[in-house]
Design a protein around this motif. Structure first.
Motif, short mmCIF file in Angstrom:
data_model
loop_
_atom_site.label_atom_id
_atom_site.label_comp_id
_atom_site.label_asym_id
_atom_site.label_seq_id
_atom_site.Cartn_x
_atom_site.Cartn_y
_atom_site.Cartn_z
N ALA A 40 9.39 -0.47 -8.95
CA ALA A 40 9.80 -1.29 -10.20
C ALA A 40 8.79 -2.59 -10.53
O ALA A 40 7.67 -2.47 -9.96
CB ALA A 40 10.92 -2.53 -9.42
N GLY A 41 8.97 -3.18 -11.62
CA GLY A 41 8.00 -4.03 -12.15
C GLY A 41 6.97 -3.41 -13.16
O GLY A 41 7.20 -2.37 -13.67
N ARG A 42 6.19 -4.24 -13.42
CA ARG A 42 5.06 -3.81 -14.31
C ARG A 42 4.35 -2.63 -14.04
O ARG A 42 3.93 -1.93 -15.01
CB ARG A 42 4.08 -5.07 -14.59
N PHE A 43 4.17 -2.43 -12.86
CA PHE A 43 3.34 -1.07 -12.45
C PHE A 43 4.28 -0.15 -11.94
O PHE A 43 3.77 1.02 -11.52
CB PHE A 43 2.44 -1.52 -11.35
N ALA A 44 5.28 0.04 -12.18
CA ALA A 44 6.60 0.83 -11.85
C ALA A 44 5.76 2.27 -12.09
O ALA A 44 5.57 2.38 -13.35
CB ALA A 44 7.78 0.74 -12.34
N GLY A 45 5.87 3.23 -11.23
CA GLY A 45 5.68 4.45 -11.56
C GLY A 45 4.17 4.91 -11.69
O GLY A 45 3.66 6.11 -11.94
N THR A 46 3.09 3.86 -11.50
CA THR A 46 1.73 4.26 -11.50
C THR A 46 1.12 3.78 -10.25
O THR A 46 1.66 3.06 -9.35
CB THR A 46 1.15 3.38 -12.53
N GLU A 47 0.06 4.58 -10.16
CA GLU A 47 -0.85 4.00 -8.83
C GLU A 47 -1.47 3.02 -8.99
O GLU A 47 -2.18 2.45 -9.83
CB GLU A 47 -1.68 5.18 -8.37
N VAL A 48 -1.26 1.92 -7.82
CA VAL A 48 -2.18 0.48 -7.81
C VAL A 48 -3.00 0.58 -6.60
O VAL A 48 -2.01 0.89 -5.55
CB VAL A 48 -0.96 -0.48 -7.93
N ALA A 49 -4.18 0.45 -6.80
CA ALA A 49 -4.95 0.13 -5.67
C ALA A 49 -4.69 -1.01 -4.92
O ALA A 49 -4.44 -2.15 -5.49
CB ALA A 49 -6.52 0.03 -6.07
N THR A 50 -4.66 -1.18 -3.73
CA THR A 50 -4.37 -2.18 -2.74
C THR A 50 -5.19 -2.35 -1.44
O THR A 50 -5.76 -1.20 -1.44
CB THR A 50 -2.58 -2.29 -2.74
N GLY A 51 -4.98 -3.05 -0.71
CA GLY A 51 -5.71 -3.19 0.42
C GLY A 51 -5.43 -4.19 1.39
O GLY A 51 -4.60 -5.03 1.22
N VAL A 52 -6.01 -4.25 2.56
CA VAL A 52 -6.01 -5.58 3.56
C VAL A 52 -7.33 -5.61 4.42
O VAL A 52 -8.23 -4.70 4.33
CB VAL A 52 -4.94 -5.13 4.64
N SER A 53 -7.60 -6.89 4.82
CA SER A 53 -8.62 -7.07 5.61
C SER A 53 -8.61 -6.10 7.06
O SER A 53 -7.70 -6.19 7.63
CB SER A 53 -8.68 -8.44 5.94
N ALA A 54 -9.55 -5.63 7.55
CA ALA A 54 -9.59 -4.81 8.66
C ALA A 54 -9.31 -5.90 10.00
O ALA A 54 -8.48 -5.23 10.77
CB ALA A 54 -11.12 -4.35 8.74
N SER A 55 -9.73 -7.21 9.61
CA SER A 55 -9.49 -7.92 10.83
C SER A 55 -7.94 -8.28 11.07
O SER A 55 -7.32 -8.58 12.04
CB SER A 55 -10.00 -9.14 10.62
N GLU A 56 -7.32 -8.16 9.90
CA GLU A 56 -5.78 -8.27 10.07
C GLU A 56 -5.02 -7.01 10.64
O GLU A 56 -3.73 -7.15 10.73
CB GLU A 56 -5.35 -8.63 8.74
N VAL A 57 -5.44 -5.92 10.91
CA VAL A 57 -4.88 -5.01 11.45
C VAL A 57 -5.50 -4.47 12.81
O VAL A 57 -5.09 -3.47 13.26
CB VAL A 57 -4.91 -3.61 10.42
#
Length: 122
Positions: A40-57
């Motif tokens: 849903a939303g502006r980016f619905a159906g498209t690949e979006v790059a995302t991530g997290v800090s390694a320290s948080e996992v």
């Protein structure tokens, strides 16, 4: 969840879980990046790059990350951001995942959260 990484290595377990889901994870310095496709939303159906800090996992899957890394072009009407552990052109957004109920695979719960957040992007 992949059986490969030792149980105590949250970063490797998070990477393996993302890989098992076909999300092309990569370790980039202090960040882990991957792609998702929001429904849903502006980016619905498209690949979006995302991530997290390694320290948080470090404690994955018992504790989820709090911050979601996103390229600068992904914005929100209301957000708290900084650039800790982010690549140039990226920001991390403070987003609480709510109660961490492990009745489903943790990576599925996390990805649903990220997709939901992306559904709110401006």
């Amino acid at each position: 969840m992949s059986a490969g990484p030792p149980p105590a290595d949250g970063v490797e377990r998070f990477l393996a879980d993302l890989k098992d889901e076909g999300l092309r994870p990569a370790r980039c310095g202090n960040a882990i990046t991957y792609v998702v496709v929001p429904a849903a939303g502006r980016f619905a159906g498209t690949e979006v790059a995302t991530g997290v800090s390694a320290s948080e996992v470090q404690s994955w899957p018992m504790v989820p990350p709090h911050w979601i890394h996103l390229p600068d072009e992904v914005t929100f009407a209301h957000t708290n951001t900084d650039t800790t552990d982010c690549a140039p052109g990226w920001r991390r957004h403070s987003r609480d995942s709510g109660p961490w109920n492990l009745t489903r695979k943790p990576i599925h719960i996390w990805l649903a959260h990220v997709r939901g957040v992306l559904g709110q992007a401006a």
